[in-house]
Design a protein around this motif. Structure first.
Motif, PDB file in Angstrom:
ATOM      1  N   PRO A 152       0.814  -1.214   0.000  1.00 17.29           N
ATOM      2  CA  PRO A 152       0.000   0.000   0.000  1.00 17.29           C
ATOM      3  C   PRO A 152       0.845   1.261   0.000  1.00 17.29           C
ATOM      4  N   GLY A 153       0.247   2.354  -0.478  1.00 16.24           N
ATOM      5  CA  GLY A 153       0.901   3.655  -0.375  1.00 16.24           C
ATOM      6  C   GLY A 153       1.797   3.989  -1.537  1.00 16.24           C
ATOM      7  N   ARG A 204       0.116   3.801  -8.794  1.00 20.00           N
ATOM      8  CA  ARG A 204      -0.528   2.696  -9.475  1.00 20.00           C
ATOM      9  C   ARG A 204       0.353   1.442  -9.491  1.00 20.00           C
ATOM     10  N   TYR A 227      -0.650  -1.569  -7.696  1.00 17.21           N
ATOM     11  CA  TYR A 227      -1.811  -2.321  -8.183  1.00 17.21           C
ATOM     12  C   TYR A 227      -1.413  -3.280  -9.301  1.00 17.21           C
ATOM     13  N   ARG A 260      -1.883  -7.201  -8.972  1.00 13.19           N
ATOM     14  CA  ARG A 260      -3.252  -7.723  -8.994  1.00 13.19           C
ATOM     15  C   ARG A 260      -3.741  -7.934 -10.413  1.00 13.19           C
ATOM     16  N   LYS A 283      -4.149 -11.461 -13.014  1.00 11.41           N
ATOM     17  CA  LYS A 283      -5.393 -11.831 -13.711  1.00 11.41           C
ATOM     18  C   LYS A 283      -5.160 -11.982 -15.210  1.00 11.41           C
ATOM     19  N   ASN A 338      -4.238   1.507   5.787  1.00  6.07           N
ATOM     20  CA  ASN A 338      -3.493   0.849   4.702  1.00  6.07           C
ATOM     21  C   ASN A 338      -4.142   0.916   3.319  1.00  6.07           C
ATOM     22  N   TYR A 384      -4.865   3.752   0.331  1.00 10.52           N
ATOM     23  CA  TYR A 384      -4.478   5.130   0.026  1.00 10.52           C
ATOM     24  C   TYR A 384      -5.217   5.659  -1.193  1.00 10.52           C
ATOM     25  N   LEU A 430     -13.602  -9.693  -6.152  1.00  9.77           N
ATOM     26  CA  LEU A 430     -12.809  -9.487  -7.371  1.00  9.77           C
ATOM     27  C   LEU A 430     -11.303  -9.381  -7.113  1.00  9.77           C
ATOM     28  N   VAL A 431     -10.902  -8.677  -6.067  1.00 14.41           N
ATOM     29  CA  VAL A 431      -9.462  -8.456  -5.878  1.00 14.41           C
ATOM     30  C   VAL A 431      -8.950  -8.725  -4.465  1.00 14.41           C
ATOM     31  N   GLY A 432      -9.809  -9.029  -3.520  1.00 19.27           N
ATOM     32  CA  GLY A 432      -9.332  -9.196  -2.144  1.00 19.27           C
ATOM     33  C   GLY A 432      -9.383  -7.877  -1.402  1.00 19.27           C
ATOM     34  N   LYS A 433      -8.253  -7.508  -0.767  1.00 24.63           N
ATOM     35  CA  LYS A 433      -8.243  -6.261   0.004  1.00 24.63           C
ATOM     36  C   LYS A 433      -8.249  -5.056  -0.934  1.00 24.63           C
ATOM     37  N   PRO A 434      -8.948  -3.964  -0.557  1.00 29.27           N
ATOM     38  CA  PRO A 434      -8.913  -2.783  -1.426  1.00 29.27           C
ATOM     39  C   PRO A 434      -7.536  -2.131  -1.411  1.00 29.27           C
ATOM     40  N   TYR A 435      -7.142  -1.535  -2.525  1.00 24.84           N
ATOM     41  CA  TYR A 435      -5.871  -0.821  -2.628  1.00 24.84           C
ATOM     42  C   TYR A 435      -6.122   0.682  -2.670  1.00 24.84           C
ATOM     43  N   TRP A 436      -7.132   1.087  -3.433  1.00 24.23           N
ATOM     44  CA  TRP A 436      -7.466   2.503  -3.559  1.00 24.23           C
ATOM     45  C   TRP A 436      -8.622   2.861  -2.638  1.00 24.23           C
ATOM     46  N   GLU A 463     -11.933   2.424  -4.461  1.00 23.63           N
ATOM     47  CA  GLU A 463     -11.982   1.200  -5.260  1.00 23.63           C
ATOM     48  C   GLU A 463     -13.396   0.616  -5.300  1.00 23.63           C
ATOM     49  N   VAL A 510     -14.654  -1.350  -8.655  1.00 20.83           N
ATOM     50  CA  VAL A 510     -14.480  -2.794  -8.479  1.00 20.83           C
ATOM     51  C   VAL A 510     -15.579  -3.356  -7.569  1.00 20.83           C
ATOM     52  N   PRO A 513      -5.935   5.177 -11.285  1.00 24.00           N
ATOM     53  CA  PRO A 513      -6.580   4.030 -10.652  1.00 24.00           C
ATOM     54  C   PRO A 513      -7.565   3.317 -11.589  1.00 24.00           C
ATOM     55  N   MET A 540      -8.199  -0.736 -12.661  1.00 20.87           N
ATOM     56  CA  MET A 540      -9.409  -1.283 -12.036  1.00 20.87           C
ATOM     57  C   MET A 540     -10.402  -1.741 -13.088  1.00 20.87           C
TER      58      MET A 540
END
Lengths: 373, 323
Positions: free
Chosen positions: A76-77, A80, A83, A86, A90, B84, B86, B233-239, B242, B246, B270, B274
């Motif tokens: 995190p943090g 992009r 990301y 992930r 896929k 966690n 962002y 769809l992706v598990g834990k969010p990142y954004w 999100e 998503v 993002p 996504m």
């Protein structure tokens, strides 16, 4: 389990050294090429940034060579980039590949994260061996960076263009082959003197141009179309604060060497950008201010649609006391000739400025070595 | 009376009731900028580097619209509102960005919201707004409590009464009447600043309605629905946001709708990845059809209308065949 890591410049040398020492087999993807880019672009979302497309291409080529575990930066943090893993997982699943994807989470857990990853992959190798692996990888990176600094100095001054670049490429291969510290030291000594022995014009006073911007693009010569080599050909000495060794030390250890330089850059950026916007946006504001008395200009590199660098680009024109900056946006549509033309025009402009400055100070007027672009 | 300007862009559609109540209850006047127009968009675009994303260009236009109408402009830098997770760089750099490209902007309240590094969260009791406004407002604590309640009411109205943000904010009756006889239901997903900005997305909500489709939006899935969608769809969010893409896709693509329309803006960092995750999920068998619309300042109205008409035709045929 065969692992692979996408390319960022020469970083594979360090990772291979580290993983081989702990007994993990690493598949180094073929050097990033047009083919890598084509593969990446074909399977990536349309308007994602260039590093996504290139690293995806590296993964596809490595999987075809038998890689089973893919390592990608994450956590995190970040921008992009965090990301990437992930979506890339896929995409590769949809393409029918069988693999496992691991993210480094470097920024959170620092060295502990890398060490525990190495421990896991090596089937529980003793920590002493892991530490020795990490140290050996770091030593290789530091050697490469030290030699690269010499290359930056020699390149604009060399009498036969291309000599420094050729020697450096040989040096990287020799460093990659070195099996232990002693061998590495010998390689370092040999190439340090070979680079220093390249015939140069000692009277030539090159322009000094800093390179800054998004980390991946700055350090990956394929993405930036060898901007440093092209500038060298134009008689420019290149400086940059982003070196892999600095970055690794910064990412792995909290208070390492290199961090104070960052703090100074951030302080210079304060009046214009108060907060970290992720990526290297903050640095791109601070560097042209901090180096204003040391360099003649700066080249700013960013992938197309890079969020932190867009912030920097928007703020940059309002900065009063700063160096001239040429922003080059990199993506798969970029052409080498177009970039070279822009570099030539920029260098001409800096030469004119340098000349005017010399006239002001009554110094000897230097003949322009190139026509006006 | 002190006038606080709030631009009708970006997070306006999520937090306007919260922030308006907060400032009003402290005895200030709140001024929102005019709805997006061609002039507002053009003024914003002209100030920015071309590759900046559309929502930020529009935001800048709204700031310019507020010049001369207020004493302060509220431009928080929202780094994180969840542990966690962002936000996009552009939200973090917003106050500095505006200061640079719109120097005539009134004094900026550049509050940093970051639950990971500091203690300042979305809840106004953590804002300490007296750092910007003198004399220090007295009733800040009470105003914060009332504002938070207004925010919760707003979220609740959207989730349970199935009210779109636009209807709530404009005080309209629901056009998306739950009782209505529309044969089709379409989920319109995307960031609220895209789907509710009637100018940049050419009144897409109303258009879908007049074409005979009932529309549901991300907020109507409720917080749990969206969180479950992200998880799937992706598990834990990142954004931070999100769930609007998503999460909503995860909820609606397998949900009780006939089709899903995703709206993303060109150049959005993002969204670029996504929406790829969403499109890949939508290719699975048995999942609802998906239409992705990418918008920028050149988006022609006719092109957009043609595409949603074609999509609705297709969705309708599918629904007929199924029944």
């Amino acid at each position: 389990m065969k692992i692979t890591i996408p390319h960022i410049g020469n970083m594979y040398v360090a990772f291979r050294a580290m993983f081989e020492r702990v007994g993990v087999e690493m598949v180094v993807p073929p050097p990033t090429s047009k083919h890598t880019l084509t593969l990446g672009v074909k399977h990536s979302p349309e308007f994602v940034c260039l590093p996504f497309k290139l690293t995806l291409g590296n993964f596809i080529e490595a999987l075809d060579m038998g890689a089973e575990l893919l390592i990608q930066a994450g956590g995190p943090g970040l921008c992009r980039y965090g990301y990437y893993a992930r979506d890339q997982a896929k995409i590769l699943e949809d393409l029918g590949y069988q693999f496992e994807m691991v993210t480094t989470e470097l920024f959170e857990s620092k060295i502990v994260g890398v060490a525990s990853l190495a421990k896991r992959l090596s089937g529980n190798a003793p920590f002493t061996r892991i530490v020795s692996g990490i140290r050996f990888g770091m030593a290789k990176i530091s050697t490469m960076d030290d030699l690269e600094r010499i290359v930056h100095r020699v390149r604009p001054r060399e009498l036969h263009k291309g000599a420094a670049t050729r020697t450096y490429r040989e040096a990287v291969d020799a460093i990659d082959r070195a099996q232990d510290r002693r061998e590495l030291k010998a390689v370092s000594r040999e190439y340090t003197s070979r680079l220093n022995d390249i015939p140069i014009d000692p009277t030539f006073e090159p322009l000094v141009v800093g390179i800054m911007g998004e980390f991946f693009i700055v350090l990956d010569p394929f993405s930036n179309m060898d901007v440093e080599i092209e500038l060298g050909k134009l008689g420019v000495e290149v400086r940059r604060s982003a070196f892999v060794s600095h970055w690794l030390k910064f990412s792995l250890f909290l208070n390492a060497f290199g961090i104070s330089e960052k703090d100074r850059i951030h302080e210079a950026a304060q009046p214009y950008l108060k907060r970290d916007v992720g990526g290297d946006g903050w640095e791109s504001i601070g560097e042209p201010i901090m180096h204003r008395h040391e360099y003649d200009g700066m080249v700013h590199l960013a992938p197309f649609t890079c969020m932190p660098e867009i912030i920097a680009q928007n703020i940059m024109p309002t900065i009063k006391d700063r160096l001239p900056v040429l922003t080059i946006t990199c993506d798969e549509q970029m052409g080498r000739t177009g970039m070279i033309t822009r570099l030539e025009a920029f260098v001409d402009l800096l030469r004119k400025k340098q000349e005017a400055r010399r006239k002001d100070t009554g110094a000897e007027r230097r003949v322009l070595s190139m026509g006006t672009g | 009376m002190i006038k606080i300007g709030i631009p009708r862009a970006l997070l306006y559609y999520q937090y306007y009731p919260l922030w308006r109540t907060f400032f009003e209850k402290m005895g200030m006047e709140v001024v929102a900028s005019d709805p997006t127009s061609k002039a507002i968009m053009a003024a914003g675009s002209a100030r920015m580097v071309a590759e900046t994303c559309l929502p930020v260009k529009v935001y800048c236009g709204h700031i310019l619209d507020l010049v001369g109408k207020c004493d302060y402009v509220f431009i928080p830098a929202i780094r994180s509102i969840q542990k966690n997770v962002y936000n996009c760089s552009k939200f973090l750099g917003l106050p500095d960005l505006i200061k640079a490209v719109a120097p005539e902007c009134p004094r900026i309240i550049d509050l940093d919201i970051d639950v990971n590094k500091s203690k300042v969260s979305l809840h106004p009791e953590t804002y300490d707004i007296g750092r910007w406004i003198r004399p220090r407002p007295k009733a800040e604590k009470e105003a914060a409590a009332l504002a938070w309640q207004a925010h919760l009411d707003y979220m609740e109205a959207m989730a349970s009464r199935r009210l779109s943000a636009l209807e709530y904010l404009n005080g309209e009756d629901p056009i998306l009447d739950t009782q209505d006889k529309s044969p089709l239901t379409v989920a319109l997903i995307g960031h609220p600043y895209n789907i509710y900005d009637e100018f940049i997305t050419h009144r897409i909500l109303h258009r879908l309605n007049s074409l005979g489709a009932r529309v549901v939006t991300p907020e109507m899935a409720g917080r749990e629905g969206l969180a479950a969608g992200v998880e799937k769809l992706v598990g834990k969010p990142y954004w931070t946001y999100e769930d609007e893409i998503v999460g909503a896709a995860g909820h609606y693509l397998d949900g009780d709708v006939d089709g899903v329309i995703a709206v993303v803006s060109f150049g959005c960092g993002p969204d670029s990845t996504m929406v790829d995750v969403v499109q890949r999920y939508a290719r699975r068998p048995g999942v609802r059809p998906l239409l992705t619309l990418t918008i920028d300042e050149h988006t022609g109205e006719a092109g957009l209308v043609t595409r949603i008409e074609a999509f609705l035709d297709m969705v309708e045929r599918r629904a007929r065949r199924a029944s």
